[in-house]
Design a protein around this motif. Structure first.
Motif, PDB file in Angstrom:
ATOM      1  N   GLN A   1       0.179   0.361   8.998  1.00 34.01           N
ATOM      2  CA  GLN A   1       0.922   0.284   7.739  1.00 34.01           C
ATOM      3  C   GLN A   1       2.135   1.206   7.677  1.00 34.01           C
ATOM      4  N   ARG A   2       2.294   2.087   8.644  1.00 35.16           N
ATOM      5  CA  ARG A   2       3.427   3.030   8.608  1.00 35.16           C
ATOM      6  C   ARG A   2       4.760   2.296   8.516  1.00 35.16           C
ATOM      7  N   GLY A   3       5.555   2.688   7.510  1.00 35.42           N
ATOM      8  CA  GLY A   3       6.875   2.110   7.327  1.00 35.42           C
ATOM      9  C   GLY A   3       6.878   0.728   6.700  1.00 35.42           C
ATOM     10  N   ARG A   4       5.733   0.241   6.264  1.00 36.57           N
ATOM     11  CA  ARG A   4       5.611  -1.084   5.651  1.00 36.57           C
ATOM     12  C   ARG A   4       5.273  -0.927   4.167  1.00 36.57           C
ATOM     13  N   LEU A   5       5.199  -2.042   3.448  1.00 35.89           N
ATOM     14  CA  LEU A   5       4.968  -2.002   2.013  1.00 35.89           C
ATOM     15  C   LEU A   5       3.727  -1.193   1.608  1.00 35.89           C
ATOM     16  N   PRO A   6       2.584  -1.362   2.256  1.00 34.18           N
ATOM     17  CA  PRO A   6       1.428  -0.551   1.841  1.00 34.18           C
ATOM     18  C   PRO A   6       1.704   0.956   1.918  1.00 34.18           C
TER      19      PRO A   6
ATOM     20  N   LEU B   1       4.768   2.336   1.580  1.00 35.70           N
ATOM     21  CA  LEU B   1       5.663   2.612   0.452  1.00 35.70           C
ATOM     22  C   LEU B   1       4.904   2.734  -0.864  1.00 35.70           C
ATOM     23  N   LEU B   2       3.928   1.847  -1.071  1.00 37.51           N
ATOM     24  CA  LEU B   2       3.126   1.905  -2.287  1.00 37.51           C
ATOM     25  C   LEU B   2       2.269   3.165  -2.343  1.00 37.51           C
ATOM     26  N   GLY B   3       1.813   3.618  -1.176  1.00 41.25           N
ATOM     27  CA  GLY B   3       0.937   4.784  -1.113  1.00 41.25           C
ATOM     28  C   GLY B   3      -0.531   4.438  -0.977  1.00 41.25           C
ATOM     29  N   VAL B   4      -0.825   3.265  -0.422  1.00 36.33           N
ATOM     30  CA  VAL B   4      -2.208   2.825  -0.236  1.00 36.33           C
ATOM     31  C   VAL B   4      -2.936   3.788   0.705  1.00 36.33           C
ATOM     32  N   GLU B   5      -4.100   4.223   0.271  1.00 41.03           N
ATOM     33  CA  GLU B   5      -4.950   5.108   1.073  1.00 41.03           C
ATOM     34  C   GLU B   5      -6.256   4.377   1.375  1.00 41.03           C
ATOM     35  N   LEU B   6      -6.608   4.280   2.640  1.00 38.85           N
ATOM     36  CA  LEU B   6      -7.838   3.595   3.043  1.00 38.85           C
ATOM     37  C   LEU B   6      -9.009   4.567   3.004  1.00 38.85           C
TER      38      LEU B   6
ATOM     39  N   GLY C   1      -9.985   0.720  -0.593  1.00 37.61           N
ATOM     40  CA  GLY C   1      -8.742   1.469  -0.579  1.00 37.61           C
ATOM     41  C   GLY C   1      -8.416   1.974  -1.969  1.00 37.61           C
ATOM     42  N   GLU C   2      -7.545   2.988  -2.013  1.00 42.30           N
ATOM     43  CA  GLU C   2      -7.136   3.594  -3.277  1.00 42.30           C
ATOM     44  C   GLU C   2      -5.617   3.644  -3.367  1.00 42.30           C
ATOM     45  N   LEU C   3      -5.140   3.730  -4.595  1.00 41.22           N
ATOM     46  CA  LEU C   3      -3.714   3.869  -4.839  1.00 41.22           C
ATOM     47  C   LEU C   3      -3.513   4.914  -5.928  1.00 41.22           C
ATOM     48  N   PRO C   4      -3.026   6.109  -5.555  1.00 46.13           N
ATOM     49  CA  PRO C   4      -2.708   7.104  -6.578  1.00 46.13           C
ATOM     50  C   PRO C   4      -1.554   6.589  -7.449  1.00 46.13           C
TER      51      PRO C   4
ATOM     52  N   HIS D   1       2.195  -1.432 -13.203  1.00 45.97           N
ATOM     53  CA  HIS D   1       2.799  -2.742 -12.946  1.00 45.97           C
ATOM     54  C   HIS D   1       1.789  -3.638 -12.242  1.00 45.97           C
ATOM     55  N   ALA D   2       1.715  -4.899 -12.654  1.00 43.62           N
ATOM     56  CA  ALA D   2       0.782  -5.842 -12.035  1.00 43.62           C
ATOM     57  C   ALA D   2       1.013  -5.947 -10.530  1.00 43.62           C
ATOM     58  N   ALA D   3       2.255  -5.868 -10.104  1.00 43.60           N
ATOM     59  CA  ALA D   3       2.556  -5.953  -8.671  1.00 43.60           C
ATOM     60  C   ALA D   3       1.949  -4.782  -7.901  1.00 43.60           C
ATOM     61  N   SER D   4       1.824  -3.627  -8.533  1.00 43.42           N
ATOM     62  CA  SER D   4       1.179  -2.484  -7.881  1.00 43.42           C
ATOM     63  C   SER D   4      -0.301  -2.761  -7.660  1.00 43.42           C
ATOM     64  N   VAL D   5      -0.953  -3.350  -8.661  1.00 43.54           N
ATOM     65  CA  VAL D   5      -2.368  -3.697  -8.554  1.00 43.54           C
ATOM     66  C   VAL D   5      -2.561  -4.749  -7.466  1.00 43.54           C
ATOM     67  N   ILE D   6      -1.715  -5.779  -7.495  1.00 40.53           N
ATOM     68  CA  ILE D   6      -1.805  -6.837  -6.491  1.00 40.53           C
ATOM     69  C   ILE D   6      -1.521  -6.281  -5.098  1.00 40.53           C
ATOM     70  N   GLY D   7      -0.564  -5.364  -4.998  1.00 41.76           N
ATOM     71  CA  GLY D   7      -0.252  -4.766  -3.699  1.00 41.76           C
ATOM     72  C   GLY D   7      -1.456  -4.072  -3.082  1.00 41.76           C
ATOM     73  N   LEU D   8      -2.193  -3.324  -3.898  1.00 45.38           N
ATOM     74  CA  LEU D   8      -3.401  -2.663  -3.395  1.00 45.38           C
ATOM     75  C   LEU D   8      -4.474  -3.684  -3.018  1.00 45.38           C
ATOM     76  N   ALA D   9      -4.744  -4.619  -3.926  1.00 48.85           N
ATOM     77  CA  ALA D   9      -5.811  -5.601  -3.675  1.00 48.85           C
ATOM     78  C   ALA D   9      -5.500  -6.460  -2.452  1.00 48.85           C
ATOM     79  N   ASP D  10      -4.270  -6.942  -2.350  1.00 48.64           N
ATOM     80  CA  ASP D  10      -3.894  -7.802  -1.231  1.00 48.64           C
ATOM     81  C   ASP D  10      -3.926  -7.033   0.084  1.00 48.64           C
ATOM     82  N   THR D  11      -3.510  -5.776   0.061  1.00 46.34           N
ATOM     83  CA  THR D  11      -3.566  -4.941   1.263  1.00 46.34           C
ATOM     84  C   THR D  11      -5.006  -4.750   1.722  1.00 46.34           C
ATOM     85  N   CYS D  12      -5.894  -4.436   0.794  1.00 47.55           N
ATOM     86  CA  CYS D  12      -7.297  -4.228   1.165  1.00 47.55           C
ATOM     87  C   CYS D  12      -7.918  -5.497   1.726  1.00 47.55           C
ATOM     88  N   CYS D  13      -7.644  -6.631   1.095  1.00 49.46           N
ATOM     89  CA  CYS D  13      -8.177  -7.898   1.608  1.00 49.46           C
ATOM     90  C   CYS D  13      -7.571  -8.235   2.971  1.00 49.46           C
TER      91      CYS D  13
END
Length: 139
Positions: A17-22, A24-29, A39-42, A55-67
């Protein structure tokens, strides 16, 4: 049913995920097990909508990344990758601070498609969103 691939670890996914959207969002596995990934998102100001709520896109970003990461970890033998062909989310709560947590769970692990569900909660366990996606397996 496809089993967890031993070559896909949390460190492997973190490096991916380095340098990719997850990143940038700050997704932590947090954890990876057979059939699931957490995964978590501070929450920080940049992840909020102009109304001051998450933002809904932040929630979707975390959920989609984890899936997606869970899908990678469960790819069938011979598969090279995947792509999302459908996703849906129901938002029933929100957050302004702390973190949100997504738990991705396998629903269907086939040779041509996977279906994953994610439950997103706040740090107190209050439901924020329900998410489902279908992944097409690429060979």
């Amino acid at each position: 049913m496809t089993t967890l691939r031993p070559d896909v670890t949390l460190d492997y996914l973190r490096n991916r995920q380095r340098g990719r959207l997850p990143d940038l969002l700050g997704v932590e596995l947090v954890s990876l097990e057979s059939g699931s990934l957490v995964g978590e998102l501070p929450i920080r100001p940049e992840l909020l909508a102009p109304n001051g709520f998450l933002h809904a896109a932040s929630v979707i970003g975390l959920a989609d990344t984890c899936c997606g990461y869970a899908c990678i970890a469960h790819l069938p033998e011979g598969a090279k990758n995947f792509t999302t062909v459908e996703l849906k989310s129901n938002h029933v709560g929100t957050a302004r601070e702390g973190k949100i947590i997504a738990k991705a769970s396998a629903v269907h692990l086939g040779r041509s498609t996977h279906v994953w569900d994610a439950t997103v909660t706040n740090a107190d366990g209050k439901l924020v969103a329900l998410f489902r996606c279908t992944q097409m397996i690429l060979y």
